[in-house]
Design a protein around this motif. Structure first.
Motif, short mmCIF file in Angstrom:
data_model
loop_
_atom_site.label_atom_id
_atom_site.label_comp_id
_atom_site.label_asym_id
_atom_site.label_seq_id
_atom_site.Cartn_x
_atom_site.Cartn_y
_atom_site.Cartn_z
N GLY A 279 0.85 -1.20 0.00
CA GLY A 279 0.00 0.00 0.00
C GLY A 279 0.88 1.24 0.00
N THR A 280 1.65 1.39 -1.06
CA THR A 280 2.75 2.35 -1.05
C THR A 280 2.34 3.80 -1.24
N ASN B 215 1.90 0.86 5.82
CA ASN B 215 1.07 1.87 6.49
C ASN B 215 -0.29 1.80 5.79
N ALA C 255 -7.39 5.23 0.84
CA ALA C 255 -6.07 5.20 1.48
C ALA C 255 -6.19 5.39 2.99
N1 GLN Z 1 2.53 4.19 2.39
C1 GLN Z 1 2.02 5.49 2.13
C2 GLN Z 1 2.35 6.43 3.27
O1 GLN Z 1 2.76 6.01 4.32
C3 GLN Z 1 0.52 5.44 1.87
C4 GLN Z 1 -0.26 4.94 3.01
C5 GLN Z 1 -1.76 4.85 2.71
O2 GLN Z 1 -2.20 5.29 1.65
N2 GLN Z 1 -2.51 4.31 3.64
O3 GLN Z 1 2.22 7.62 3.17
#
Ligand code: GLN
Length: 267
Positions: free
Chosen positions: A109-110, A174, A197
Motif C-alpha cells: 500500500g505504497t 502503512n 487510502a
Molecule cells: N505508504 C504510504 C504512506 O505512508 C501510503 C499509506 C496509505 O495510503 N494508507 O504515506
C-alpha cells in the motif's frame, strides 16, 4: 498594500501563507521577511490569492503545491495519494534498524512511494519492491522514484495477490486503518485525501488482519513485519501477530508518544 499585509489579509496560518507565496512566486521565506514592507507586485497578488482561496476552502497545502517533504526529501503528491506523515518516518527508521545488507524489502500500500523510496535511498544495497491497488497512486510513486533516482520495483496488486511465492526479509506497511464511522474522515485535510487510502470501510483492522495473516507466506525465516496503525490499535495488532506465530512482538511510540507501529519477527 505591502507583502506583510497581503499575507495577513489572506486569513491563513502564517506558515501556510508563506509556503503558498513562495511556491507561486519563487521568492523564499527569507525574501518575504526582508521585503515585508515593500509595495506588492500585482503579478504576485494575482498568483497568490487563488491559492490562498483554495487553502481557505480546506484543501491541504501539500496538494496545492504538489509536494510534501518526507525524511528530508520532497515527494510529489496529488489527490490520488495520502499525504506522507512525519509519524511514518518512525516506520522507516525501525525498518532501517532491522535490515541486513542486500535484504529484500516489501512495502504494501505504497501510495506516494515515500516509504520504499526512502528505504532505497538510505540503503542502496537493499532490493526494494512496493505494491498498491490504485493505478493512479502507482503513477505518483513511479514519478517520485524517477525524480529521486530510486531503483524500486512497483507492482499493481491487491496486497500480496500479484507477488506469487516471492519472499522478503522485511515487510512494512502503512495501510488504511481508520474505522468507517470515524468522524475524522469528514474533517480537515482528510476530507481531501483518497478515502480508500484512509479507511478500510470496516472496523479499522480489516487490512491489518489480512497483512498480518498473509505475511507468513511472504517472509523469509526470521523476517520482520512492521505495520503502522491507529492510536488505539496497538494491542489488537500485537494479538494478531502473536496469533500468526510472530515473536519479539512489540509496539513503538510516535513523536506524540502514541503507540503507532507494531511489529514482530517470524519464528
Ligand atoms: N505508504 C504510504 C504512506 O505512508 C501510503 C499509506 C496509505 O495510503 N494508507 O504515506
Amino acid at each position: 498594500m505591502n507583502y506583510s499585509a497581503l499575507l495577513l489579509q489572506s486569513g491563513l496560518d502564517k506558515f501556510d501563507a508563506q509556503v503558498l507565496f513562495s511556491h507561486c512566486t519563487g521568492k523564499n521565506r527569507a525574501w518575504l521577511i526582508g521585503h515585508g514592507q515593500d509595495e506588492v507586485d500585482p503579478a504576485h497578488v494575482s498568483v497568490f490569492n487563488p491559492l490562498a482561496a483554495r487553502r481557505r476552502a480546506g484543501e491541504p497545502v501539500a496538494y496545492i503545491i504538489g509536494l510534501r517533504e518526507f525524511y528530508g526529501r520532497d515527494f510529489v503528491v496529488n489527490s490520488s495519494v495520502l499525504i506522507p506523515r512525519p509519524d511514518t518516518e518512525l516506520l522507516v527508521e525501525l525498518a532501517l534498524e532491522r535490515v541486513a545488507d542486500g535484504a529484500r524489502v516489501l512495502d504494501l500500500g505504497t501510495g506516494s512511494g515515500c516509504i520504499p523510496i526512502t528505504l532505497k535511498l538510505e540503503r542502496l544495497d537493499l532490493d526494494v519492491s512496493a505494491v498498491d491497488l490504485s493505478p493512479s497512486a502507482l503513477i505518483v510513486a513511479q514519478t517520485n522514484a524517477s525524480r529521486l533516482d530510486a531503483a524500486v520495483r512497483f507492482y499493481q496488486s491487491d496486497w500480496y495477490q500479484a507477488l506469487g511465492d516471492a519472499r522478503f526479509e522485511i515487510i512494512v506497511s502503512n495501510p488504511p486503518y481508520i474505522e468507517k464511522n470515524d468522524h475524522h474522515l469528514s474533517e480537515g485535510d482528510l476530507r481531501f485525501e483518497p478515502r480508500s487510502a484512509l479507511s478500510d470501510e470496516g472496523d479499522g483492522l480489516v487490512h491489518l488482519r489480512h497483512i498480518i495473516s498473509g505475511a507468513c507466506d511472504h517472509l523469509k525465516e526470521s523476517g520482520w513485519l512492521l505495520c503502522e496503525h491507529g492510536w488505539d490499535q496497538s494491542a489488537a495488532c500485537r494479538a494478531l501477530l502473536v496469533e500468526a506465530g510472530f515473536q519479539e512482538v512489540q509496539s513503538w511510540r510516535d513523536l506524540s508518544g502514541i503507540e503507532r507501529v507494531t511489529g514482530g519477527r517470524l519464528a
